[in-house]
Design a protein around this motif. Sequence first.
Motif, PDB file in Angstrom:
ATOM      1  N   THR A  26       0.831  -1.208   0.000  1.00 55.95           N
ATOM      2  CA  THR A  26       0.000   0.000   0.000  1.00 55.95           C
ATOM      3  C   THR A  26       0.865   1.258   0.000  1.00 55.95           C
ATOM      4  O   THR A  26       0.579   2.220  -0.715  1.00 55.95           O
ATOM      5  N   LEU A  27       1.940   1.257   0.771  1.00 60.53           N
ATOM      6  CA  LEU A  27       2.841   2.409   0.820  1.00 60.53           C
ATOM      7  C   LEU A  27       3.481   2.669  -0.536  1.00 60.53           C
ATOM      8  O   LEU A  27       3.564   3.817  -0.981  1.00 60.53           O
ATOM      9  N   VAL A  28       3.908   1.631  -1.218  1.00 59.01           N
ATOM     10  CA  VAL A  28       4.521   1.793  -2.543  1.00 59.01           C
ATOM     11  C   VAL A  28       3.495   2.341  -3.534  1.00 59.01           C
ATOM     12  O   VAL A  28       3.800   3.241  -4.321  1.00 59.01           O
ATOM     13  N   ILE A  29       2.271   1.832  -3.485  1.00 57.97           N
ATOM     14  CA  ILE A  29       1.218   2.313  -4.388  1.00 57.97           C
ATOM     15  C   ILE A  29       0.913   3.785  -4.109  1.00 57.97           C
ATOM     16  O   ILE A  29       0.775   4.596  -5.034  1.00 57.97           O
ATOM     17  N   ILE A  30       0.821   4.165  -2.839  1.00 56.26           N
ATOM     18  CA  ILE A  30       0.580   5.564  -2.479  1.00 56.26           C
ATOM     19  C   ILE A  30       1.721   6.446  -2.972  1.00 56.26           C
ATOM     20  O   ILE A  30       1.506   7.546  -3.480  1.00 56.26           O
ATOM     21  N   CYS A  31       2.941   5.965  -2.837  1.00 60.39           N
ATOM     22  CA  CYS A  31       4.115   6.709  -3.309  1.00 60.39           C
ATOM     23  C   CYS A  31       4.026   6.964  -4.811  1.00 60.39           C
ATOM     24  O   CYS A  31       4.230   8.083  -5.279  1.00 60.39           O
ATOM     25  N   ILE A  32       3.709   5.949  -5.571  1.00 57.49           N
ATOM     26  CA  ILE A  32       3.631   6.072  -7.031  1.00 57.49           C
ATOM     27  C   ILE A  32       2.500   7.001  -7.445  1.00 57.49           C
ATOM     28  O   ILE A  32       2.685   7.892  -8.285  1.00 57.49           O
ATOM     29  N   ILE A  33       1.331   6.815  -6.849  1.00 57.41           N
ATOM     30  CA  ILE A  33       0.176   7.648  -7.209  1.00 57.41           C
ATOM     31  C   ILE A  33       0.422   9.106  -6.842  1.00 57.41           C
ATOM     32  O   ILE A  33       0.135  10.016  -7.632  1.00 57.41           O
ATOM     33  N   SER A  34       0.971   9.350  -5.647  1.00 60.68           N
ATOM     34  CA  SER A  34       1.200  10.739  -5.241  1.00 60.68           C
ATOM     35  C   SER A  34       2.286  11.389  -6.100  1.00 60.68           C
ATOM     36  O   SER A  34       2.161  12.559  -6.477  1.00 60.68           O
ATOM     37  N   PHE A  35       3.341  10.650  -6.437  1.00 63.94           N
ATOM     38  CA  PHE A  35       4.387  11.210  -7.300  1.00 63.94           C
ATOM     39  C   PHE A  35       3.818  11.591  -8.659  1.00 63.94           C
ATOM     40  O   PHE A  35       4.026  12.703  -9.147  1.00 63.94           O
ATOM     41  N   ASP A  36       3.074  10.691  -9.262  1.00 63.34           N
ATOM     42  CA  ASP A  36       2.518  10.940 -10.587  1.00 63.34           C
ATOM     43  C   ASP A  36       1.502  12.083 -10.557  1.00 63.34           C
ATOM     44  O   ASP A  36       1.511  12.965 -11.421  1.00 63.34           O
ATOM     45  N   SER A  37       0.643  12.088  -9.552  1.00 61.15           N
ATOM     46  CA  SER A  37      -0.394  13.122  -9.458  1.00 61.15           C
ATOM     47  C   SER A  37       0.195  14.513  -9.237  1.00 61.15           C
ATOM     48  O   SER A  37      -0.170  15.468  -9.931  1.00 61.15           O
ATOM     49  N   PHE A  38       1.094  14.638  -8.271  1.00 59.63           N
ATOM     50  CA  PHE A  38       1.671  15.951  -7.989  1.00 59.63           C
ATOM     51  C   PHE A  38       2.607  16.412  -9.100  1.00 59.63           C
ATOM     52  O   PHE A  38       2.729  17.609  -9.347  1.00 59.63           O
ATOM     53  N   SER A  39       3.263  15.484  -9.770  1.00 59.04           N
ATOM     54  CA  SER A  39       4.080  15.865 -10.931  1.00 59.04           C
ATOM     55  C   SER A  39       3.196  16.463 -12.014  1.00 59.04           C
ATOM     56  O   SER A  39       3.534  17.484 -12.612  1.00 59.04           O
ATOM     57  N   TYR A  40       2.063  15.849 -12.259  1.00 59.11           N
ATOM     58  CA  TYR A  40       1.133  16.355 -13.271  1.00 59.11           C
ATOM     59  C   TYR A  40       0.569  17.713 -12.858  1.00 59.11           C
ATOM     60  O   TYR A  40       0.554  18.660 -13.653  1.00 59.11           O
ATOM     61  N   ILE A  41       0.098  17.811 -11.616  1.00 58.65           N
ATOM     62  CA  ILE A  41      -0.534  19.049 -11.150  1.00 58.65           C
ATOM     63  C   ILE A  41       0.439  20.229 -11.222  1.00 58.65           C
ATOM     64  O   ILE A  41       0.140  21.261 -11.827  1.00 58.65           O
ATOM     65  N   PHE A  42       1.610  20.083 -10.625  1.00 56.68           N
ATOM     66  CA  PHE A  42       2.554  21.203 -10.588  1.00 56.68           C
ATOM     67  C   PHE A  42       3.223  21.433 -11.934  1.00 56.68           C
ATOM     68  O   PHE A  42       3.543  22.563 -12.282  1.00 56.68           O
ATOM     69  N   GLY A  43       3.423  20.377 -12.706  1.00 55.53           N
ATOM     70  CA  GLY A  43       3.976  20.552 -14.047  1.00 55.53           C
ATOM     71  C   GLY A  43       3.027  21.318 -14.944  1.00 55.53           C
ATOM     72  O   GLY A  43       3.432  22.144 -15.754  1.00 55.53           O
ATOM     73  N   SER A  44       1.724  21.057 -14.786  1.00 53.65           N
ATOM     74  CA  SER A  44       0.717  21.764 -15.582  1.00 53.65           C
ATOM     75  C   SER A  44       0.545  23.211 -15.132  1.00 53.65           C
ATOM     76  O   SER A  44       0.387  24.112 -15.956  1.00 53.65           O
ATOM     77  N   LEU A  45       0.553  23.436 -13.834  1.00 49.85           N
ATOM     78  CA  LEU A  45       0.331  24.779 -13.304  1.00 49.85           C
ATOM     79  C   LEU A  45       1.529  25.702 -13.483  1.00 49.85           C
ATOM     80  O   LEU A  45       1.376  26.862 -13.872  1.00 49.85           O
ATOM     81  N   LEU A  46       2.720  25.203 -13.199  1.00 47.36           N
ATOM     82  CA  LEU A  46       3.897  26.067 -13.173  1.00 47.36           C
ATOM     83  C   LEU A  46       4.731  26.025 -14.456  1.00 47.36           C
ATOM     84  O   LEU A  46       5.637  26.830 -14.623  1.00 47.36           O
ATOM     85  N   LYS A  47       4.415  25.067 -15.303  1.00 52.57           N
ATOM     86  CA  LYS A  47       5.163  24.881 -16.568  1.00 52.57           C
ATOM     87  C   LYS A  47       6.653  24.734 -16.287  1.00 52.57           C
ATOM     88  O   LYS A  47       7.027  24.110 -15.334  1.00 52.57           O
ATOM     89  N   GLY A  48       7.490  25.307 -17.101  1.00 49.67           N
ATOM     90  CA  GLY A  48       8.926  25.224 -16.881  1.00 49.67           C
ATOM     91  C   GLY A  48       9.632  24.480 -17.999  1.00 49.67           C
ATOM     92  O   GLY A  48       9.035  24.104 -19.012  1.00 49.67           O
ATOM     93  N   LYS A  49      10.918  24.278 -17.791  1.00 47.50           N
ATOM     94  CA  LYS A  49      11.746  23.616 -18.792  1.00 47.50           C
ATOM     95  C   LYS A  49      11.381  22.133 -18.887  1.00 47.50           C
ATOM     96  O   LYS A  49      11.148  21.474 -17.880  1.00 47.50           O
ATOM     97  N   LYS A  50      11.345  21.632 -20.110  1.00 50.86           N
ATOM     98  CA  LYS A  50      10.991  20.240 -20.355  1.00 50.86           C
ATOM     99  C   LYS A  50      12.109  19.312 -19.887  1.00 50.86           C
ATOM    100  O   LYS A  50      13.288  19.603 -20.053  1.00 50.86           O
ATOM    101  N   LEU A  51      11.721  18.179 -19.318  1.00 49.89           N
ATOM    102  CA  LEU A  51      12.679  17.217 -18.787  1.00 49.89           C
ATOM    103  C   LEU A  51      13.426  16.515 -19.922  1.00 49.89           C
ATOM    104  O   LEU A  51      14.626  16.643 -20.048  1.00 49.89           O
ATOM    105  N   ILE A  52      12.725  15.789 -20.749  1.00 47.76           N
ATOM    106  CA  ILE A  52      13.306  15.129 -21.925  1.00 47.76           C
ATOM    107  C   ILE A  52      12.267  15.256 -23.048  1.00 47.76           C
ATOM    108  O   ILE A  52      11.456  14.358 -23.265  1.00 47.76           O
ATOM    109  N   PRO A  53      12.276  16.367 -23.773  1.00 47.77           N
ATOM    110  CA  PRO A  53      11.203  16.647 -24.732  1.00 47.77           C
ATOM    111  C   PRO A  53      11.097  15.649 -25.879  1.00 47.77           C
ATOM    112  O   PRO A  53      10.006  15.444 -26.407  1.00 47.77           O
ATOM    113  N   THR A  54      12.198  15.017 -26.262  1.00 51.02           N
ATOM    114  CA  THR A  54      12.110  14.064 -27.380  1.00 51.02           C
ATOM    115  C   THR A  54      11.396  12.781 -26.975  1.00 51.02           C
ATOM    116  O   THR A  54      10.765  12.135 -27.811  1.00 51.02           O
ATOM    117  N   ILE A  55      11.459  12.437 -25.709  1.00 49.34           N
ATOM    118  CA  ILE A  55      10.827  11.206 -25.243  1.00 49.34           C
ATOM    119  C   ILE A  55       9.442  11.474 -24.674  1.00 49.34           C
ATOM    120  O   ILE A  55       8.479  10.796 -24.993  1.00 49.34           O
TER     121      ILE A  55
END
Length: 102
Positions: A16-45
């Motif tokens: 359960t802890l690993v699943i929560i870790c993965i879901i929270s990482f993916d969710s917050f990455s999406y939320i803050f990446g969408s809101l704050l934009k910024g430099k692309k990590l690896i744009p070709t991939i």
Amino acid sequence: LGLVGSEMCIRDRLITLVIICIISFDSFSYIFGSLLKGKKLIPTISPNKTYTGFFFGFIFSFIITFLVNYYYQILYIYQYLNQKIEDSISLTLNLINKNSLK
């Protein structure tokens, strides 16, 4: 066969802890990446992944999984830190690998 009693409960909590870790990482990455934009990590991939999203995803998933771990007392702190770092690196490498195969 396998784990019984309290050992099985610890295994289930760890999963359960690993699943929560993965879901929270993916969710917050999406939320803050969408809101704050910024430099692309690896744009070709993966053109929509940003450094900002990765940073905030890591920080917030660290906090959330730390709180869940503290509440359920699943891992000792040094195990938790090691597991969190390994999970974040593994998730990032898996996303890069998966996206590079497209």
